[in-house]
Design a protein around this motif. Structure first.
Motif, PDB file in Angstrom:
ATOM      1  N   ASP A   6      11.396  47.467  31.079  1.00 24.92           N
ATOM      2  CA  ASP A   6      11.391  48.735  32.229  1.00 24.92           C
ATOM      3  C   ASP A   6      10.467  49.724  31.515  1.00 24.92           C
ATOM      4  N   ALA A   7       9.672  50.515  32.576  1.00 25.51           N
ATOM      5  CA  ALA A   7       8.839  51.781  32.343  1.00 25.51           C
ATOM      6  C   ALA A   7       7.749  51.616  31.449  1.00 25.51           C
ATOM      7  N   LEU A   8       7.330  50.194  31.057  1.00 25.09           N
ATOM      8  CA  LEU A   8       6.229  50.227  30.491  1.00 25.09           C
ATOM      9  C   LEU A   8       4.896  50.842  31.112  1.00 25.09           C
ATOM     10  N   ILE A   9       4.677  50.362  32.260  1.00 27.69           N
ATOM     11  CA  ILE A   9       3.433  51.239  32.941  1.00 27.69           C
ATOM     12  C   ILE A   9       3.584  52.634  32.908  1.00 27.69           C
ATOM     13  N   GLU A 106      -6.390  42.606  22.091  1.00 28.69           N
ATOM     14  CA  GLU A 106      -6.271  43.698  21.664  1.00 28.69           C
ATOM     15  C   GLU A 106      -5.908  44.488  22.872  1.00 28.69           C
ATOM     16  N   ALA A 107      -6.178  44.424  24.121  1.00 26.71           N
ATOM     17  CA  ALA A 107      -5.669  45.238  25.463  1.00 26.71           C
ATOM     18  C   ALA A 107      -4.322  45.484  25.137  1.00 26.71           C
ATOM     19  N   LEU A 108      -3.531  44.472  25.012  1.00 28.09           N
ATOM     20  CA  LEU A 108      -1.918  44.342  24.790  1.00 28.09           C
ATOM     21  C   LEU A 108      -1.563  45.432  23.548  1.00 28.09           C
ATOM     22  N   VAL A 109      -2.251  45.445  22.396  1.00 26.80           N
ATOM     23  CA  VAL A 109      -1.979  46.319  21.598  1.00 26.80           C
ATOM     24  C   VAL A 109      -2.204  47.484  22.106  1.00 26.80           C
ATOM     25  N   GLU A 110      -3.406  47.796  22.655  1.00 28.39           N
ATOM     26  CA  GLU A 110      -3.875  49.056  23.082  1.00 28.39           C
ATOM     27  C   GLU A 110      -2.810  49.792  24.080  1.00 28.39           C
ATOM     28  N   LEU A 111      -2.599  48.704  24.887  1.00 28.91           N
ATOM     29  CA  LEU A 111      -1.522  49.254  26.085  1.00 28.91           C
ATOM     30  C   LEU A 111       0.287  49.660  25.493  1.00 28.91           C
ATOM     31  N   THR A 112       0.303  48.659  24.638  1.00 32.20           N
ATOM     32  CA  THR A 112       1.877  48.959  24.255  1.00 32.20           C
ATOM     33  C   THR A 112       2.116  49.612  22.760  1.00 32.20           C
ATOM     34  N   GLY A 113       1.035  49.473  22.123  1.00 32.28           N
ATOM     35  CA  GLY A 113       1.321  50.191  20.539  1.00 32.28           C
ATOM     36  C   GLY A 113       2.062  49.040  19.884  1.00 32.28           C
TER      37      GLY A 113
END
Length: 164
Positions: A6-9, A106-113
């Motif tokens: 939850d609340a990722l976005i 790469e995008a997933l890492v940049e979006l989530t840390g």
């Protein structure tokens, strides 16, 4: 398929809920080189008229030819977070065109840390896990632990069909 906590976005958007109304800008945070970086962007989105054939018309538009975002968007015209997030991400990388050359991991890492692990669903060991039912158990375990799980397909386009 997408499973996420939850609340990722909501955590990606760093600006206050009324900044876009008060100032005409918003900010998103992306994880780059070991730290969170805020990217400020304006709310103007590249748009075009909807297709006339109606096959991809967004719901909630005033008319079938109302302007809608050219790139990423929700099918619901009332949801603009996809287009806004993509605009900030494109600014972070220099242009919308730069996103075409990007990497999903790469995008997933940049979006989530977080970190990212890719699994080739055509690999023989993965196919064996799938046929035994253990692959689903593994995916279910990761989702229950709060991991973001994404399944995607990469299609190859025959440029010869386009005359290139």
């Amino acid at each position: 398929m997408l499973g996420h906590p939850d609340a990722l976005i909501e955590n990606i958007f760093a600006s206050g809920p009324t900044d876009f109304l008060d100032f005409g800008v918003f900010s998103c945070r992306f994880y780059k080189d070991g730290e969170w970086v805020d990217v400020v962007a304006d709310t103007r989105l590249p748009c075009s008229a909807q297709p006339q054939n109606g096959t991809e018309t967004m719901t909630g538009l005033k008319t079938p030819t109302s302007l809608s975002p050219v790139y990423g968007h929700s099918m619901d015209a009332g949801e603009q977070w996809v287009a806004l997030l993509e605009k900030a991400y494109a600014k972070h990388h220099g242009s919308y065109e730069a996103l075409n050359e990007g990497d999903v991991a790469e995008a997933l890492v940049e979006l989530t840390g977080g970190s990212c692990q890719s699994i080739d669903l055509q690999h023989s060991k993965v196919l064996a896990l799938a046929s035994s039912g253990k692959l689903w158990d593994l995916i279910d375990m990761h989702v229950s632990e709060g991991s973001l799980v994404v399944e995607g397909r990469i299609g190859l386009l025959d440029l010869g069909q386009l005359g290139l």
